[in-house]
Design a protein around this motif. Sequence first.
Motif, short mmCIF file in Angstrom:
data_model
loop_
_atom_site.label_atom_id
_atom_site.label_comp_id
_atom_site.label_asym_id
_atom_site.label_seq_id
_atom_site.Cartn_x
_atom_site.Cartn_y
_atom_site.Cartn_z
N PRO A 282 33.42 -26.63 -41.37
CA PRO A 282 32.00 -26.79 -41.72
C PRO A 282 31.75 -26.38 -43.17
O PRO A 282 32.51 -25.60 -43.76
CB PRO A 282 31.28 -25.85 -40.74
N ILE A 308 23.87 -27.06 -43.10
CA ILE A 308 25.26 -26.93 -42.67
C ILE A 308 25.76 -28.30 -42.22
O ILE A 308 25.04 -29.04 -41.54
CB ILE A 308 25.40 -25.88 -41.54
N GLN A 310 28.55 -29.77 -39.86
CA GLN A 310 29.43 -29.29 -38.80
C GLN A 310 30.16 -30.47 -38.17
O GLN A 310 29.51 -31.42 -37.71
CB GLN A 310 28.61 -28.56 -37.73
#
Length: 866
Positions: A282, A308, A310
């Motif tokens: 990530p 983020i 991911q």
Amino acid sequence: MFLCRIGELERLRRDLGIALLIGSHWSIVEVEPSLLERDILQALAATRRRLRLRTTLDQANATISAPHGLQTGRARRRLDADYYLHHFIDAAPDAIVGLDASLAVLYWSAGAKELFQLPIRDAVRLSARQLPFWSQSLHAEMERVLQGAGPLSLEHCCTVDGTELTLELMASAVRDGEQQIIGVSLNIRDITALAVERRAAAERGRALTEERQHLHRLFDQAPGFIVVTHGAEHIVEIANRAFHQLVGQRDVVGRPAIQTFPQIEGQDLELLLQQVYVTRRPYVGRSTPVLVSRRKDEQTERRFVDFIFQPVLAEHGQLTGIFCQGHDVTQQIHAQQALQQSQDNLLQLVSERTRELEQSRHALYQSQKLEAIGKLTGGVAHDFNNVLQVIAGNLQLLRPMLTQAQVPANRLDAAAQAVDRGAKLAAELLAFARRQPLRPMPTNLGRLLRNMDELLRQALGEMVEIETVVAGGLWTTMVDPNQLENVLLNLAINARDAMVDGGKLTLELSNAMLDEFYARTQVDVEPGQYVMLAVSDTGTGMTEQTAERAFEPFYTTKPEGEGTGLGLSMAYGFAKQSGGHIRLYSELGSGTTVKLYLPRTDQPEVVAVSLPVGPAVGGSETILVVEDDLAVQATVIELLSGLGYRVLRANDAQSALSILQSGMAIDLLFTDVVMPGKLSSTELVRQAKLLLPDIAVLFTSGYTRNAIVHGGKLDAGVELLSKPYRQEDLARKIRQLLGQREQLMLPGAKGEGEELSRRTALVVEDQLQLLSLTCEMLEELGIVAVGFPTAEEAVGALEHAHFDYLLVDANLPGMSGREFAALALQAQPRLRVVFVSGDGVIETELTARSLPKPFSFDQLAEILQL
């Protein structure tokens, strides 16, 4: 459809991940394992029975259709077929019912008997309406079948023997060889358990649908933006409302992320996504600046986001896409930036305020130091003036003796000059201590400067050039002009001494405004309007250390014997006592400027009239001298006696009051301001005016304190002769006061104002502050007032003096105000009584008026009919 054991629903959802959010073709059903096994076994058994039945029927039909040679007889064969068919049908688990054209029961299988608990012999020939599961709607459907409608399949709910059943009915028409409908065949199956499970499954399906919709709402209403991409091309599969609001687009699904995501400032977005996809690690961004173009015609907007990236993994660890989640933190970043800016500004303000406080602290320290020195010098000047008064008086008394003895007077003159210098020194000390008695009046400083021009030129000499600058529209200021002339002369002489080889002295007058910001950085400065007098020279100037101590008394940089160091100190004390402000600006080698700020007044200018100067003359009147210093007292008595006056003496105010109460005729009261004992000099004068309204009063002091000087000014109507004084000054002042007294006593010479000045009032008030205030207000109205805190103390005054007015509080401790007023009217019937009370109008039978508290000057004058 996914089947799972009860209690394992959440784990299955976690294993499936986000797949359930995509589309509407997924459902999960929880099933009890034992029921699942039973249902599967029942379904398999039913399938096997149908297969066996189909096989048996096929064999029977084959036998019936065999060649005639193989048949033992047509009847036999039909019987065997019916037998086999009957048993085959009865072996079926479903209920099979045959109805004729009138819907009467022709056939009732064993399955029907078992299902409805109705024997075959009882069921056959019954009307369909009599069957336990029949209903009106079912009857209508059967009528349609008899009319040629195609086969029907329907669910029918009924109650048999108190048990609710759900039946699956399949109805079809039965035709004869000519294709005429002769009845109806019903295949009935009990699906109660299946219906329950189906309803439960439907309920679970609705719950799942609602849950899925709830998840969709939560996903769409999430405060942060959420985006899921698919494959290595990073195609957007799903995005919520927050992401649409961030990028300003709605059609993002199905498009590459590089076309829909905001561009990250300073980074390659495609490279970053590919890095996450390949490494399966990530990526977290904090307060990352991004560039957003909401519309093509709008300018690119700079925003800040926390996000983020991911990786999304399938069951077997296969990478399917990237899950992106984040928040728009632009407002927080701007708030942090604004907070940081505010903190920086606050630090700057704190730093500036700290400097101001340091300046104020330093100014306060200087003020406190000068105040302490002022108290010391004030006390010293008082005793010094008394000593000088004794010396000056005795020198005056010696002069006639030396003249008669034909002794040269040069030594006497030298001593007199020394006394004058000492008196000037004491006056300067009192000026610094802010204890000199001022007589301020509205003054035009421009006129004062013009009148002093010749004096200044003589004092400074030809080597000093004088320039005077007066601004237009100059305001009037409230100041003592005589004392200001002394201050200005001292400042000019200091400037002359600083210009050793000559120079230029500039006197500047202008209007000035001192604001609140400036006042906060100084000590004892009130913001407001002032008249500024600046005295500037081109002399040697001062160092910073010298300028800090310049206002201290006796501090000087001049050689010993060339200055007292009191010139600037006197100016400082005069400015403070006048309610003004003084500042000194100096730089070594660049000269000095002293700025004197004096308060503005709206009153019109008053031009001071100089008193006539003539020879000292005496008289034969009686003078009461009140002086606690016996040496000074003896000298004054001898001076007055030498002028021909009859002199009485008293060592304190109480003794003087006794002399006044004796009834002796006294023309003038000459008293020191500072007196020992409980009775003050001001109270002595008040009592004297009460006993002898025509008496003249002259105060004398070397240190006035606050007895007759308030706010740096002499009280109205007060005459003061400051110590030390010469015999000529004393004789001239006494003659002036006695002359004014004689004019008032001439027949017809008393006007309305002079008549009011002789009126007296008795004030009885138990609150001492209000008693003092009422007496002062009466004095301002020209009425001599004497006050007492209780009626018992005031009774004695009624016996010794006549009063025009009685102002009495209605509520007094001890004897009440009403009782005292009645007693006072008996002693002095012409007394005008005024009840002063916080209760408003006082109801009484006495001839009196009421003055409610609080009251003003105008109300007091009106009630006294002035």
